[in-house]
Design a protein around this motif. Structure first.
Motif, PDB file in Angstrom:
ATOM      1  N   LEU A 296      14.894  10.650  -8.735  1.00  0.00           N
ATOM      2  CA  LEU A 296      14.275   9.450  -8.152  1.00  0.00           C
ATOM      3  C   LEU A 296      15.292   8.687  -7.308  1.00  0.00           C
ATOM      4  O   LEU A 296      16.485   8.711  -7.588  1.00  0.00           O
ATOM      5  CB  LEU A 296      13.740   8.539  -9.265  1.00  0.00           C
ATOM      6  CG  LEU A 296      12.478   9.019  -9.981  1.00  0.00           C
ATOM      7  CD1 LEU A 296      12.219   8.193 -11.225  1.00  0.00           C
ATOM      8  CD2 LEU A 296      11.271   8.952  -9.047  1.00  0.00           C
TER       9      LEU A 296
ATOM     10  N   ASP B  56       4.931   3.360 -10.781  1.00  0.00           N
ATOM     11  CA  ASP B  56       4.216   4.034  -9.686  1.00  0.00           C
ATOM     12  C   ASP B  56       4.918   5.341  -9.310  1.00  0.00           C
ATOM     13  O   ASP B  56       4.277   6.375  -9.123  1.00  0.00           O
ATOM     14  CB  ASP B  56       4.186   3.128  -8.442  1.00  0.00           C
ATOM     15  CG  ASP B  56       3.187   1.987  -8.573  1.00  0.00           C
ATOM     16  OD1 ASP B  56       2.358   2.022  -9.490  1.00  0.00           O
ATOM     17  OD2 ASP B  56       3.262   1.056  -7.747  1.00  0.00           O
ATOM     18  N   ALA B  57       6.239   5.264  -9.177  1.00  0.00           N
ATOM     19  CA  ALA B  57       7.002   6.447  -8.768  1.00  0.00           C
ATOM     20  C   ALA B  57       6.944   7.518  -9.854  1.00  0.00           C
ATOM     21  O   ALA B  57       6.864   8.719  -9.562  1.00  0.00           O
ATOM     22  CB  ALA B  57       8.447   6.068  -8.465  1.00  0.00           C
TER      23      ALA B  57
ATOM     24  N   SER C  88       4.525   8.102 -11.988  1.00  0.00           N
ATOM     25  CA  SER C  88       3.209   8.736 -11.948  1.00  0.00           C
ATOM     26  C   SER C  88       3.180   9.800 -10.852  1.00  0.00           C
ATOM     27  O   SER C  88       2.731  10.939 -11.075  1.00  0.00           O
ATOM     28  CB  SER C  88       2.149   7.656 -11.687  1.00  0.00           C
ATOM     29  OG  SER C  88       0.919   8.226 -11.369  1.00  0.00           O
ATOM     30  N   ALA C  89       3.666   9.447  -9.675  1.00  0.00           N
ATOM     31  CA  ALA C  89       3.701  10.414  -8.564  1.00  0.00           C
ATOM     32  C   ALA C  89       4.647  11.567  -8.886  1.00  0.00           C
ATOM     33  O   ALA C  89       4.382  12.717  -8.533  1.00  0.00           O
ATOM     34  CB  ALA C  89       4.123   9.717  -7.268  1.00  0.00           C
ATOM     35  N   LEU C  90       5.744  11.261  -9.579  1.00  0.00           N
ATOM     36  CA  LEU C  90       6.715  12.293  -9.943  1.00  0.00           C
ATOM     37  C   LEU C  90       6.098  13.328 -10.884  1.00  0.00           C
ATOM     38  O   LEU C  90       6.376  14.534 -10.771  1.00  0.00           O
ATOM     39  CB  LEU C  90       7.929  11.633 -10.600  1.00  0.00           C
ATOM     40  CG  LEU C  90       9.163  12.497 -10.844  1.00  0.00           C
ATOM     41  CD1 LEU C  90       9.728  13.033  -9.534  1.00  0.00           C
ATOM     42  CD2 LEU C  90      10.239  11.699 -11.584  1.00  0.00           C
TER      43      LEU C  90
ATOM     44  N   LEU D 298       2.970  14.239 -11.015  1.00  0.00           N
ATOM     45  CA  LEU D 298       2.074  15.116 -10.261  1.00  0.00           C
ATOM     46  C   LEU D 298       2.844  15.984  -9.264  1.00  0.00           C
ATOM     47  O   LEU D 298       2.472  17.130  -9.009  1.00  0.00           O
ATOM     48  CB  LEU D 298       1.001  14.280  -9.569  1.00  0.00           C
ATOM     49  CG  LEU D 298       0.078  13.581 -10.588  1.00  0.00           C
ATOM     50  CD1 LEU D 298      -0.754  12.487  -9.938  1.00  0.00           C
ATOM     51  CD2 LEU D 298      -0.843  14.614 -11.259  1.00  0.00           C
ATOM     52  N   ARG D 299       3.952  15.441  -8.758  1.00  0.00           N
ATOM     53  CA  ARG D 299       4.791  16.226  -7.852  1.00  0.00           C
ATOM     54  C   ARG D 299       5.401  17.432  -8.571  1.00  0.00           C
ATOM     55  O   ARG D 299       5.461  18.537  -8.028  1.00  0.00           O
ATOM     56  CB  ARG D 299       5.905  15.331  -7.306  1.00  0.00           C
ATOM     57  CG  ARG D 299       6.832  16.038  -6.362  1.00  0.00           C
ATOM     58  CD  ARG D 299       7.994  15.136  -5.968  1.00  0.00           C
ATOM     59  NE  ARG D 299       8.846  15.797  -5.006  1.00  0.00           N
ATOM     60  CZ  ARG D 299       9.925  15.261  -4.476  1.00  0.00           C
ATOM     61  NH1 ARG D 299      10.281  14.034  -4.794  1.00  0.00           N
ATOM     62  NH2 ARG D 299      10.659  15.925  -3.616  1.00  0.00           N
TER      63      ARG D 299
ATOM     64  N   ALA E 258       2.734  19.950  -8.753  1.00  0.00           N
ATOM     65  CA  ALA E 258       2.354  20.466  -7.427  1.00  0.00           C
ATOM     66  C   ALA E 258       3.437  21.382  -6.860  1.00  0.00           C
ATOM     67  O   ALA E 258       3.140  22.293  -6.083  1.00  0.00           O
ATOM     68  CB  ALA E 258       2.062  19.315  -6.466  1.00  0.00           C
ATOM     69  N   GLU E 259       4.702  21.156  -7.246  1.00  0.00           N
ATOM     70  CA  GLU E 259       5.805  21.987  -6.733  1.00  0.00           C
ATOM     71  C   GLU E 259       6.108  23.187  -7.615  1.00  0.00           C
ATOM     72  O   GLU E 259       6.921  24.031  -7.246  1.00  0.00           O
ATOM     73  CB  GLU E 259       7.072  21.128  -6.581  1.00  0.00           C
ATOM     74  CG  GLU E 259       6.967  20.130  -5.436  1.00  0.00           C
ATOM     75  CD  GLU E 259       8.227  19.304  -5.257  1.00  0.00           C
ATOM     76  OE1 GLU E 259       9.096  19.337  -6.145  1.00  0.00           O
ATOM     77  OE2 GLU E 259       8.320  18.614  -4.226  1.00  0.00           O
TER      78      GLU E 259
ATOM     79  N   GLY F 170      -1.650  24.169  -9.866  1.00  0.00           N
ATOM     80  CA  GLY F 170      -2.605  23.397  -9.070  1.00  0.00           C
ATOM     81  C   GLY F 170      -3.718  22.831  -9.932  1.00  0.00           C
ATOM     82  O   GLY F 170      -4.045  21.637  -9.857  1.00  0.00           O
TER      83      GLY F 170
ATOM     84  N   ALA G 262      -2.328  20.092 -12.059  1.00  0.00           N
ATOM     85  CA  ALA G 262      -2.127  18.838 -11.332  1.00  0.00           C
ATOM     86  C   ALA G 262      -3.451  18.087 -11.201  1.00  0.00           C
ATOM     87  O   ALA G 262      -3.510  16.867 -11.400  1.00  0.00           O
ATOM     88  CB  ALA G 262      -1.524  19.115  -9.952  1.00  0.00           C
ATOM     89  N   ALA G 263      -4.495  18.821 -10.864  1.00  0.00           N
ATOM     90  CA  ALA G 263      -5.817  18.183 -10.728  1.00  0.00           C
ATOM     91  C   ALA G 263      -6.240  17.569 -12.060  1.00  0.00           C
ATOM     92  O   ALA G 263      -6.766  16.450 -12.122  1.00  0.00           O
ATOM     93  CB  ALA G 263      -6.850  19.209 -10.258  1.00  0.00           C
TER      94      ALA G 263
ATOM     95  N   ALA H 156      -4.117  14.476 -12.889  1.00  0.00           N
ATOM     96  CA  ALA H 156      -4.514  13.346 -12.041  1.00  0.00           C
ATOM     97  C   ALA H 156      -5.800  12.715 -12.576  1.00  0.00           C
ATOM     98  O   ALA H 156      -5.931  11.486 -12.646  1.00  0.00           O
ATOM     99  CB  ALA H 156      -4.688  13.803 -10.596  1.00  0.00           C
TER     100      ALA H 156
END
Lengths: 349, 349
Positions: A37, A133-134, A136-138, A140-141, A144-145, A152, A155-156, A159
């Motif tokens: 981060l 916030d970061a 949460s995105a991390l 899912l990232r 996704a990576e 995939g 991740a869905a 989310a």
């Protein structure tokens, strides 16, 4: 991961070992991800996980019990996969969990988490909010990576789970604003399922997805985790009223003092009994002193809230096992999952 | 999508048409996705987008200019794809943008957004915070569930971008706490690039990914969007000081009255000129009245902050075009992207 279900279910030591091994397996991935981060957000996150002091110096703190990552790995194993391949999914679930803790502490104005000041009290609301916030995105990232073929779909699913967690927390806050008797038991159960059950279910479902399981197995694992999560919340609510302050680190009856509409409380408030009316009268006050807290606990018990919560937790555990048996008929393979479910519903703090 | 670049660049009407068409193409997907949110969170989101009043009755409000979705579709088209296939990506970017607006309004304590009370002032901080959290997850869910072959890479890229947006907003808040002269121009440019440039770059990159572009083209489109975004922010900062109140809906010099460390202000504060010192003295006050705001604007101008920002915006636009030309040598194919970049940097409100 060699603990047998017999060991685990009988003495709880199996679950403790599983959690230790999960932390050893997932911690490096979790930590290196958090360390990726950017600057100030990393600092808040490192503090929240107990890896750094507020001033950025190292801390030896523990990042949490790792129940959710353990469920991911145990579900993968139960369905025949090597749990090592699901480590990123386990770390993602733990990141998502910790994102909710960061934001819930802001919204609930909680000052203590894992025996330390909460991040927002140390770094301020903007930094803690952005770090959440970061994170949460991390989460899912990370999925996704991940080149794993299930990433995939995972991740869905995660989310969708985050959205449900938000709805659960939103409902919890909304209930606090309503008067006693204005929240039904069904609403309260739905809230607890969204706020606690959803992520435990998602953890199990992600493990199943990473094991290449089919839709029905994934759904059964999700349902297992959800019911176990609801049982967990019911026990947690009982501890919030009758827990030992020495073990919980909170004063006795903390949830009653805060006039929380926890599940045993709502069961009592909606019981139609004189004790339920006494409790409603106590909850209508602006503040409860120690004597009022004791009277409220007594009223919950006499109104049947304690017995109901215990029975409902046992009922949920029974359903959880049924769901699990659908997907994993071999009890030995399901042993770790059962041990973890038993652990979270038997814990005393 | 038949506007030629010549039309667009000369009169800005092309961009207006593009934005109208983008809203028509993306709005149904965006709205149905938002409507999929659970109960109370949906209500906050529907209000935020201007589709509902606070009481849940329909509203005819506009959900924003749709610049970011337009960049997604224009980038896809520039690289030879049918923009219709990138509609989910466009909606996801707009959701991510609106998540940041919901949270930024809480953190910045802003009371007005798109000429209406901000969501947190209407629904309270917990509901607005949870709605933002859910909207961020919804953006990534939309991509993770999209069967398009580029959706996984797009989800990873958008998640990384959200982390950068959070870091940018965090830095912005941190700068507000520092004294005048304690923020360097480089720090301020990096913050603006993270806070504004990153998502415009991501929008273009997602369009490129959905067109099946290679790594270099995706990177070039990202760089184009970032530079255009920085130019956009520079112009926005100039409007925050010298914008026409009738057009901006804010009092003249609103950013100065709030003692914001916007780019022209930091350029002036770090100019080493007497006018820069005057500005620092004004910014050291606890509050600026109308006369002080006028004096501050005058000081920014005499310290060279206004000229610097205009020159830097033109410089960024030049770089943006260079990046674009690397990936899309045919100026006609790149016309929509150029028109949008010109539009956002020429707008007067």
């Amino acid at each position: 991961m060699t603990v047998t279900s017999a060991d685990a279910v009988t003495d709880g030591q199996g679950a403790v070992l599983l959690l230790d091994r999960t932390r050893a397996a997932v911690h490096p991935e979790l930590r290196s991800t958090v360390e990726s981060l950017p600057g100030s957000i990393r600092r808040v996150a490192m503090y929240h996980f107990g890896w750094e002091q507020a001033d950025g110096t190292p801390a030896a703190g523990q990042a949490g019990k790792a129940i959710r990552p353990a469920l991911v790995l145990a579900a993968a194993r139960a369905l025949g996969a090597d749990p090592a391949h699901a480590v990123k999914a386990a770390a993602a679930v733990e990141l998502a969990h910790n994102f909710t803790l960061l934001h819930d502490d802001i919204v609930d104005e909680d000052h203590t988490r894992r025996h330390r000041p909460t991040a927002w009290t140390v770094f301020g609301i903007p930094d803690a909010l952005m770090a959440g916030d970061a994170m949460s995105a991390l989460a899912l990232r990370l999925l996704a990576e991940d080149p794993h073929p299930a990433s995939g779909a995972a991740a869905a699913r995660l989310a969708a789970c985050v959205i449900e967690l938000c709805a659960g927390q939103q409902a919890d806050c909304a209930f606090e604003q309503r008067g006693p008797g204005e929240v039904s038991l069904d609403e309260c159960l739905a809230m607890a399922t969204a706020k606690t059950g959803a992520l435990l279910g998602c953890a199990c479902a992600l493990g199943a997805l990473y094991a290449g399981a089919g839709e029905e197995e994934v759904a059964a694992l999700d349902a297992f985790g959800r019911e176990a999560g609801l049982a967990f919340q019911l026990i947690d609510d009982l501890i919030g009223i009758w827990g030992d302050p020495d073990r919980t680190g909170k004063p006795a009856g903390a949830d009653l003092a805060a006039r929380k509409k926890s599940l045993p409380v709502v069961a009592a408030l909606t019981s139609g009994t004189p004790a339920g009316e006494e409790l409603a009268a106590l909850y209508s006050r602006t503040a409860l002193d120690a004597a009022a807290v004791r009277a409220a606990a007594d009223a919950v018990e006499r109104a049947g809230g304690r017995d109901w919560a215990q029975a409902r937790a046992a009922d949920s555990m029974g359903r959880a096992v049924e769901h699990l048996a659908r997907a994993v008929p071999d009890l030995d393979a399901a042993g770790d999952l059962l041990a973890l479910a038993e652990f979270v519903t038997r814990r005393t703090r």
